[in-house]
Design a protein around this motif. Structure first.
Motif, PDB file in Angstrom:
ATOM      1  N   UNK A 130       0.818  -1.223   0.000  1.00 17.55           N
ATOM      2  CA  UNK A 130       0.000   0.000   0.000  1.00 17.55           C
ATOM      3  C   UNK A 130       0.849   1.269   0.000  1.00 17.55           C
ATOM      4  N   UNK A 131       2.171   1.110  -0.032  1.00 18.85           N
ATOM      5  CA  UNK A 131       3.045   2.284  -0.087  1.00 18.85           C
ATOM      6  C   UNK A 131       3.285   2.956   1.239  1.00 18.85           C
ATOM      7  N   UNK A 132       2.916   2.313   2.331  1.00 19.66           N
ATOM      8  CA  UNK A 132       3.172   2.862   3.665  1.00 19.66           C
ATOM      9  C   UNK A 132       4.554   2.372   4.113  1.00 19.66           C
ATOM     10  N   UNK A 133       5.587   3.028   3.619  1.00 15.72           N
ATOM     11  CA  UNK A 133       6.946   2.566   3.879  1.00 15.72           C
ATOM     12  C   UNK A 133       7.380   2.819   5.317  1.00 15.72           C
ATOM     13  N   UNK A 134       6.877   3.870   5.931  1.00 14.34           N
ATOM     14  CA  UNK A 134       7.162   4.106   7.356  1.00 14.34           C
ATOM     15  C   UNK A 134       6.590   2.959   8.190  1.00 14.34           C
ATOM     16  N   UNK A 135       5.335   2.610   7.906  1.00 18.21           N
ATOM     17  CA  UNK A 135       4.692   1.514   8.626  1.00 18.21           C
ATOM     18  C   UNK A 135       5.380   0.191   8.372  1.00 18.21           C
ATOM     19  N   UNK A 136       5.839  -0.019   7.132  1.00 19.30           N
ATOM     20  CA  UNK A 136       6.540  -1.257   6.794  1.00 19.30           C
ATOM     21  C   UNK A 136       7.850  -1.372   7.564  1.00 19.30           C
ATOM     22  N   UNK A 137       8.583  -0.259   7.650  1.00 21.36           N
ATOM     23  CA  UNK A 137       9.851  -0.270   8.392  1.00 21.36           C
ATOM     24  C   UNK A 137       9.612  -0.587   9.863  1.00 21.36           C
ATOM     25  N   UNK A 138       8.565  -0.022  10.425  1.00 16.70           N
ATOM     26  CA  UNK A 138       8.214  -0.314  11.827  1.00 16.70           C
ATOM     27  C   UNK A 138       7.872  -1.793  12.004  1.00 16.70           C
ATOM     28  N   UNK A 139       7.126  -2.351  11.044  1.00 16.75           N
ATOM     29  CA  UNK A 139       6.724  -3.756  11.128  1.00 16.75           C
ATOM     30  C   UNK A 139       7.930  -4.690  11.011  1.00 16.75           C
ATOM     31  N   UNK A 140       8.835  -4.399  10.086  1.00 18.42           N
ATOM     32  CA  UNK A 140      10.029  -5.237   9.928  1.00 18.42           C
ATOM     33  C   UNK A 140      10.912  -5.175  11.181  1.00 18.42           C
ATOM     34  N   UNK A 141      11.008  -3.993  11.783  1.00 12.27           N
ATOM     35  CA  UNK A 141      11.786  -3.866  13.017  1.00 12.27           C
ATOM     36  C   UNK A 141      11.137  -4.668  14.141  1.00 12.27           C
ATOM     37  N   UNK A 142       9.811  -4.642  14.192  1.00 15.23           N
ATOM     38  CA  UNK A 142       9.093  -5.436  15.201  1.00 15.23           C
ATOM     39  C   UNK A 142       9.331  -6.923  14.993  1.00 15.23           C
ATOM     40  N   UNK A 143       9.402  -7.363  13.740  1.00 14.73           N
ATOM     41  CA  UNK A 143       9.666  -8.777  13.453  1.00 14.73           C
ATOM     42  C   UNK A 143      11.023  -9.184  14.016  1.00 14.73           C
ATOM     43  N   UNK A 144      12.021  -8.345  13.794  1.00 15.06           N
ATOM     44  CA  UNK A 144      13.361  -8.634  14.318  1.00 15.06           C
ATOM     45  C   UNK A 144      13.324  -8.763  15.836  1.00 15.06           C
ATOM     46  N   UNK A 145      12.612  -7.861  16.484  1.00 15.55           N
ATOM     47  CA  UNK A 145      12.518  -7.899  17.947  1.00 15.55           C
ATOM     48  C   UNK A 145      11.838  -9.174  18.444  1.00 15.55           C
ATOM     49  N   UNK A 146      10.791  -9.612  17.734  1.00 22.36           N
ATOM     50  CA  UNK A 146      10.083 -10.827  18.138  1.00 22.36           C
ATOM     51  C   UNK A 146      10.971 -12.058  17.952  1.00 22.36           C
ATOM     52  N   UNK A 147      11.680 -12.129  16.833  1.00 26.13           N
ATOM     53  CA  UNK A 147      12.581 -13.262  16.598  1.00 26.13           C
ATOM     54  C   UNK A 147      13.654 -13.322  17.682  1.00 26.13           C
ATOM     55  N   UNK A 148      14.180 -12.158  18.051  1.00 19.19           N
ATOM     56  CA  UNK A 148      15.205 -12.116  19.104  1.00 19.19           C
ATOM     57  C   UNK A 148      14.657 -12.571  20.452  1.00 19.19           C
ATOM     58  N   UNK A 149      13.336 -12.382  20.657  1.00 17.16           N
ATOM     59  CA  UNK A 149      12.710 -12.880  21.885  1.00 17.16           C
ATOM     60  C   UNK A 149      12.550 -14.396  21.852  1.00 17.16           C
ATOM     61  N   UNK A 150      12.260 -14.909  20.652  1.00 17.28           N
ATOM     62  CA  UNK A 150      12.047 -16.347  20.510  1.00 17.28           C
ATOM     63  C   UNK A 150      13.354 -17.113  20.681  1.00 17.28           C
ATOM     64  N   UNK A 151      14.425 -16.612  20.069  1.00 19.48           N
ATOM     65  CA  UNK A 151      15.708 -17.308  20.126  1.00 19.48           C
ATOM     66  C   UNK A 151      16.871 -16.325  20.053  1.00 19.48           C
ATOM     67  N   UNK A 152      17.900 -16.573  20.842  1.00 19.86           N
ATOM     68  CA  UNK A 152      19.102 -15.733  20.817  1.00 19.86           C
ATOM     69  C   UNK A 152      20.084 -16.217  19.758  1.00 19.86           C
ATOM     70  N   UNK A 153      19.839 -17.417  19.232  1.00 16.17           N
ATOM     71  CA  UNK A 153      20.685 -17.989  18.181  1.00 16.17           C
ATOM     72  C   UNK A 153      19.798 -18.451  17.032  1.00 16.17           C
ATOM     73  N   UNK A 154      19.416 -17.539  16.152  1.00 13.59           N
ATOM     74  CA  UNK A 154      18.485 -17.869  15.072  1.00 13.59           C
ATOM     75  C   UNK A 154      18.968 -19.035  14.211  1.00 13.59           C
ATOM     76  N   UNK A 155      18.036 -19.873  13.816  1.00 15.73           N
ATOM     77  CA  UNK A 155      18.348 -21.032  12.993  1.00 15.73           C
ATOM     78  C   UNK A 155      17.201 -21.255  12.015  1.00 15.73           C
ATOM     79  N   UNK A 156      17.485 -21.987  10.949  1.00 16.58           N
ATOM     80  CA  UNK A 156      16.441 -22.380  10.002  1.00 16.58           C
ATOM     81  C   UNK A 156      15.591 -21.222   9.520  1.00 16.58           C
TER      82      UNK A 156
END
Length: 300
Positions: free
Chosen positions: A168-194
């Motif tokens: 939809x062209x909301x690049x600010x919102x997309x950047x916020x969402x991608x950053x949130x994804x990184x934060x959630x993955x880091x909560x799930x595991x400190x050593x990302x795999x697969x």
């Protein structure tokens, strides 16, 4: 479909609705007329009429105080209205309105505390992606909120939201969402795999591209994103950790892209395009095209 066959179906629908309106001391037996009408609608490929059948069932269940059965019938009706919308049978948005009305009623019946509501929002958002992307964003945002308590489900909702924001062209919102994804993955595991490494790689590339699209100034970019992008610039130190998991070639290609954009060197960006292409998803290729278009417009 002929006028006669349409009339026959409507006659059957009215007869079935009349049966469903009858009140008994015990639950009405609705399965037989439902199956009969469903078979006719399926044979005639008329999902909107099948949706009307399930609306009649929902009304009957509501009169009997069967909340869960009412919600299930409304859900089936909503899905069938969406199917009709995708087939563009009527040629207007009546089916879409019918679907949204059904889904809204289901949400009210289930309530936000019911995990099925979060799953429903994700389902509706996915269905809306090709029909109404902006409406899809609203449902994905609600799914993100409702799934906040469960990291794995939260991650799925954020992934859908990030793509919808880009679409939809909301690049600010997309950047916020991608950053949130990184934060959630880091909560799930400190050593990302697969799959988690794949998710982080997608976020790494997409965040670089989105920052290049948005071109934030040092004053309006969060400190964490400022540090993130610095490793790809001439002022940053080589990030051996990042290089180790995204690969040396991709790291230096992204670094070259960032520096070419900083220098407004459109020719260098075009030179990098072919090398980057094999690492990028279609979504990321679209973002790179946006960067090139921005640079081309600035040269005019």
């Amino acid at each position: 479909m002929t006028d006669r066959s349409s009339s026959d179906l409507l006659t059957q629908y009215k007869a079935i609705s009349s049966k469903l309106k009858k009140k008994f001391s015990r639950k009405s037996n609705v399965s037989e007329p439902n199956d009969q009408f469903a078979a006719q609608c399926e044979k005639s490929e008329l999902p909107q009429y099948a949706a009307l059948k399930w609306l009649a069932v929902a009304k009957n269940e509501a009169s009997l105080g069967h909340t869960n059965e009412e919600a299930i019938a409304l859900l089936k009706a909503g899905r069938l209205f969406l199917e009709a919308e995708r087939k563009n049978i009527i040629g207007c948005d009546e089916n879409l309105k019918g679907a949204m009305t059904c889904f809204n009623q289901v949400e009210k019946l289930w309530g936000d505390e019911n995990p099925l509501t979060a799953a429903l929002c994700l389902e509706i958002g996915t269905a809306m992606e090709s029909i109404d992307p902006h409406r899809a964003v609203l449902y994905f945002e609600k799914a993100v909120l409702l799934m906040n308590h469960c990291p794995h489900l939260h991650l799925q909702a954020l992934k859908k939201l990030s793509s919808a924001k880009v679409a939809t062209g909301d690049f600010h919102g997309a950047l916020t969402a991608f950053t949130a994804i990184v934060n959630v993955v880091n909560k799930i595991t400190s050593s990302p795999f697969g799959v988690y490494k794949d998710i982080l790689l997608r976020c790494e590339i997409s965040r670089v591209l989105l920052i290049l699209i948005l071109q934030p100034t040092p004053q309006n970019i969060p400190l964490d994103l400022q540090k993130f992008i610095e490793k790809y610039t001439w002022i940053g130190e080589p990030d051996t950790v990042t290089v180790s998991w995204i690969g040396e070639e991709l790291f230096f290609l992204l670094q070259s892209l960032v520096m070419a954009c900083q220098c407004q060197d459109l020719e260098a960006v075009h030179d990098l395009e072919n090398d980057l292409w094999r690492y990028f998803s279609n979504e990321q290729k679209g973002m790179l095209n946006s960067i090139i278009q921005i640079m081309e417009n600035s040269e005019k």
